[in-house]
Design a protein around this motif. Structure first.
Motif, mmCIF file in Angstrom:
data_model
loop_
_atom_site.group_PDB
_atom_site.id
_atom_site.type_symbol
_atom_site.label_atom_id
_atom_site.label_comp_id
_atom_site.label_asym_id
_atom_site.label_seq_id
_atom_site.Cartn_x
_atom_site.Cartn_y
_atom_site.Cartn_z
ATOM 1 N N MET A 1 0.849 -1.198 0.000
ATOM 2 C CA MET A 1 0.000 0.000 0.000
ATOM 3 C C MET A 1 0.884 1.247 0.000
ATOM 4 N N ALA A 2 0.300 2.353 -0.371
ATOM 5 C CA ALA A 2 1.008 3.623 -0.371
ATOM 6 C C ALA A 2 0.316 4.550 0.608
ATOM 7 N N GLY A 3 0.879 4.666 1.814
ATOM 8 C CA GLY A 3 0.256 5.499 2.813
ATOM 9 C C GLY A 3 0.719 6.935 2.766
ATOM 10 N N ARG A 4 1.895 7.185 2.169
ATOM 11 C CA ARG A 4 2.443 8.541 2.107
ATOM 12 C C ARG A 4 3.209 8.727 0.797
ATOM 13 N N LEU A 5 3.323 9.980 0.409
ATOM 14 C CA LEU A 5 4.017 10.326 -0.825
ATOM 15 C C LEU A 5 5.047 11.410 -0.564
ATOM 16 N N HIS A 6 6.095 11.410 -1.362
ATOM 17 C CA HIS A 6 7.090 12.490 -1.368
ATOM 18 C C HIS A 6 6.860 13.263 -2.662
ATOM 19 N N ILE A 7 6.540 14.547 -2.527
ATOM 20 C CA ILE A 7 6.223 15.371 -3.697
ATOM 21 C C ILE A 7 7.056 16.637 -3.623
ATOM 22 N N ALA A 8 8.168 16.643 -4.345
ATOM 23 C CA ALA A 8 9.036 17.819 -4.399
ATOM 24 C C ALA A 8 8.706 18.631 -5.639
ATOM 25 N N GLU A 9 9.235 19.838 -5.705
ATOM 26 C CA GLU A 9 9.049 20.664 -6.893
ATOM 27 C C GLU A 9 9.547 19.924 -8.128
ATOM 28 N N MET A 10 8.827 20.052 -9.224
ATOM 29 C CA MET A 10 9.212 19.394 -10.472
ATOM 30 C C MET A 10 8.643 20.190 -11.634
ATOM 31 N N ASN A 11 9.229 19.997 -12.799
ATOM 32 C CA ASN A 11 8.773 20.657 -14.017
ATOM 33 C C ASN A 11 7.714 19.768 -14.665
ATOM 34 N N ILE A 12 6.449 20.108 -14.480
ATOM 35 C CA ILE A 12 5.367 19.262 -14.968
ATOM 36 C C ILE A 12 5.372 19.189 -16.492
ATOM 37 N N ALA A 13 5.644 20.299 -17.154
ATOM 38 C CA ALA A 13 5.672 20.293 -18.619
ATOM 39 C C ALA A 13 6.753 19.344 -19.121
ATOM 40 N N ALA A 14 7.953 19.397 -18.514
ATOM 41 C CA ALA A 14 9.042 18.504 -18.921
ATOM 42 C C ALA A 14 8.700 17.057 -18.603
ATOM 43 N N LEU A 15 7.992 16.840 -17.511
ATOM 44 C CA LEU A 15 7.596 15.485 -17.129
ATOM 45 C C LEU A 15 6.677 14.858 -18.167
ATOM 46 N N LEU A 16 5.821 15.673 -18.773
ATOM 47 C CA LEU A 16 4.875 15.155 -19.765
ATOM 48 C C LEU A 16 5.447 15.105 -21.177
ATOM 49 N N THR A 17 6.575 15.773 -21.423
ATOM 50 C CA THR A 17 7.128 15.816 -22.778
ATOM 51 C C THR A 17 7.320 14.430 -23.394
ATOM 52 N N PRO A 18 7.901 13.442 -22.680
ATOM 53 C CA PRO A 18 8.087 12.111 -23.296
ATOM 54 C C PRO A 18 6.781 11.383 -23.587
ATOM 55 N N THR A 19 5.671 11.852 -23.016
ATOM 56 C CA THR A 19 4.383 11.176 -23.219
ATOM 57 C C THR A 19 3.725 11.582 -24.530
ATOM 58 N N GLY A 20 4.193 12.666 -25.138
ATOM 59 C CA GLY A 20 3.562 13.175 -26.352
ATOM 60 C C GLY A 20 2.418 14.117 -26.090
ATOM 61 N N LEU A 21 2.066 14.336 -24.829
ATOM 62 C CA LEU A 21 1.001 15.276 -24.493
ATOM 63 C C LEU A 21 1.543 16.704 -24.504
ATOM 64 N N PRO A 22 0.703 17.676 -24.787
ATOM 65 C CA PRO A 22 1.151 19.076 -24.730
ATOM 66 C C PRO A 22 1.367 19.511 -23.293
ATOM 67 N N SER A 23 2.001 20.660 -23.120
ATOM 68 C CA SER A 23 2.199 21.208 -21.780
ATOM 69 C C SER A 23 0.842 21.413 -21.106
ATOM 70 N N PRO A 24 0.715 21.020 -19.869
ATOM 71 C CA PRO A 24 -0.590 21.123 -19.211
ATOM 72 C C PRO A 24 -0.915 22.542 -18.783
ATOM 73 N N THR A 25 -2.188 22.824 -18.709
ATOM 74 C CA THR A 25 -2.652 24.042 -18.056
ATOM 75 C C THR A 25 -2.475 23.872 -16.551
ATOM 76 N N ILE A 26 -1.937 24.888 -15.898
ATOM 77 C CA ILE A 26 -1.750 24.821 -14.445
ATOM 78 C C ILE A 26 -2.953 25.500 -13.793
ATOM 79 N N ARG A 27 -3.968 24.707 -13.539
ATOM 80 C CA ARG A 27 -5.176 25.271 -12.905
ATOM 81 C C ARG A 27 -4.895 25.616 -11.459
ATOM 82 N N GLN A 28 -4.147 24.741 -10.790
ATOM 83 C CA GLN A 28 -3.732 24.984 -9.414
ATOM 84 C C GLN A 28 -2.277 24.559 -9.288
ATOM 85 N N PRO A 29 -1.443 25.324 -8.583
ATOM 86 C CA PRO A 29 -0.012 25.000 -8.480
ATOM 87 C C PRO A 29 0.212 23.635 -7.839
#
Length: 248
Positions: A1-29
Motif C-alpha cells: 500500500m502507499a500510505g504517504r508520498l514524497h512530492i518535491a518541486e518538479m517541471n510538470i511540462a518537462a515530465l509530460l514531454t516524453p508522453t507526447g502530451l502538450p504542456s498542461p494548463t496549471i489550474r492549481q499550483p
C-alpha cells in the motif's frame, strides 16, 4: 500500500514531454510535501472536456456520491478489484496521473517500523496511476464530470496498486502502479475502456526503481521537514546485467 508520498518541486511540462502530451494548463499550483498523507488535497493531472492535460488538486480518498462517511474513502484501489467493487464502478472510467518524487513504504523490524522511500533509480519524478470521481459540494447544484471545481462536486481520487516487483517485494507486496511515458496518453483518454486501461498496468521494470531508508521521524504524518526524507542508508537497486555477468 502507499500510505504517504514524497512530492518535491518538479517541471510538470518537462515530465509530460516524453508522453507526447502538450504542456498542461496549471489550474492549481503543484502541492509539495516531503511526507504527504491521504485525506488531503493532492495534485493530479487529468484531461479537460476538450482533451487537454490540466494540473489541478483533488481530495486523496476516493469518494463516490453515495459514500456517507469521508473517513471510509479508500486512498488506494487494488487493480484486481476495479471491475468487481461498486466503489470503483464509475471512477474506473475517469483516470488521472499523480506526479510524485517518491512513495513511502514501511518494514517492521525488531526495533520498530522503519520507513523506506521508493523512487526512480535516477531520482526523476514518477507518474502514478489513479482513478477519480466526485462527491457532492453543498455550494454547487449542477453537474459536469471534468473539472476539479466542477458543478458536479469536488474531485477525489485513489491510487491504483498492484503486486510489487522483485526488488520491492521484500519490503511491501504492493506498490502504486507507475505509468511508462508511452502509456500515459492512452491511460488518460476518455475513449480508452477500463479493460484497455488496466491492461497498461504491470509491476515496474526491475531496473527502474530504487529504495532507501529514511529517518523514522517520517513515521509521524506531521513531520514536514525535507531533510528528514533524505537517505540514511544506501539505495538498493536491482543488479545490472553487466554486474550479474561479472559474478558468473
Amino acid at each position: 500500500m502507499a500510505g504517504r508520498l514524497h512530492i518535491a518541486e518538479m517541471n510538470i511540462a518537462a515530465l509530460l514531454t516524453p508522453t507526447g502530451l502538450p504542456s498542461p494548463t496549471i489550474r492549481q499550483p503543484l502541492l509539495t510535501s516531503p511526507n504527504h498523507s491521504p485525506r488531503h488535497p493532492t495534485s493530479i493531472i487529468a484531461l479537460t472536456e476538450e482533451g487537454a492535460p490540466e494540473l489541478r488538486s483533488a481530495f486523496w480518498g476516493l469518494t463516490p456520491p453515495w459514500l456517507k462517511q469521508l473517513d471510509r474513502a479508500p486512498h488506494c484501489a487494488r487493480l484486481e478489484a476495479l471491475d468487481s467493487r461498486p466503489m470503483y464502478r464509475d471512477a474506473r472510467h475517469h483516470r488521472c496521473l499523480v506526479p510524485v518524487t517518491g512513495v513511502y513504504i514501511w518494514m517492521t523490524q525488531a526495533s520498530g517500523k522503519q520507513p523506506f522511500m521508493v523512487t526512480h533509480v535516477d531520482r526523476r519524478p514518477l507518474l502514478l496511476a489513479g482513478i477519480r470521481t466526485f462527491y457532492p459540494d453543498p455550494l454547487q447544484k449542477t453537474m459536469s464530470p471534468h473539472s476539479s471545481s466542477s458543478p458536479r462536486g469536488r474531485e477525489s481520487f485513489a491510487l491504483i496498486t498492484l503486486e510489487s516487483n522483485a526488488l520491492i517485494a521484500p519490503f511491501s507486496n504492493r506498490l502504486p502502479a507507475i505509468l511508462e511515458p508511452e502509456s500515459v496518453s492512452t491511460w488518460l483518454s476518455a475513449t480508452t475502456t477500463p479493460e484497455e486501461a488496466c491492461a497498461l498496468l504491470s509491476p515496474a521494470p526491475l531496473d527502474a526503481l530504487g529504495i532507501f531508508p529514511v529517518s523514522r521521524a517520517i513515521n509521524a504524518p506531521s513531520c514536514q521537514e525535507w531533510h528528514l526524507s533524505h537517505p540514511v542508508g544506501p539505495m538498493r537497486t536491482a543488479p545490472r546485467n553487466d554486474d550479474a555477468d561479472a559474478q558468473q
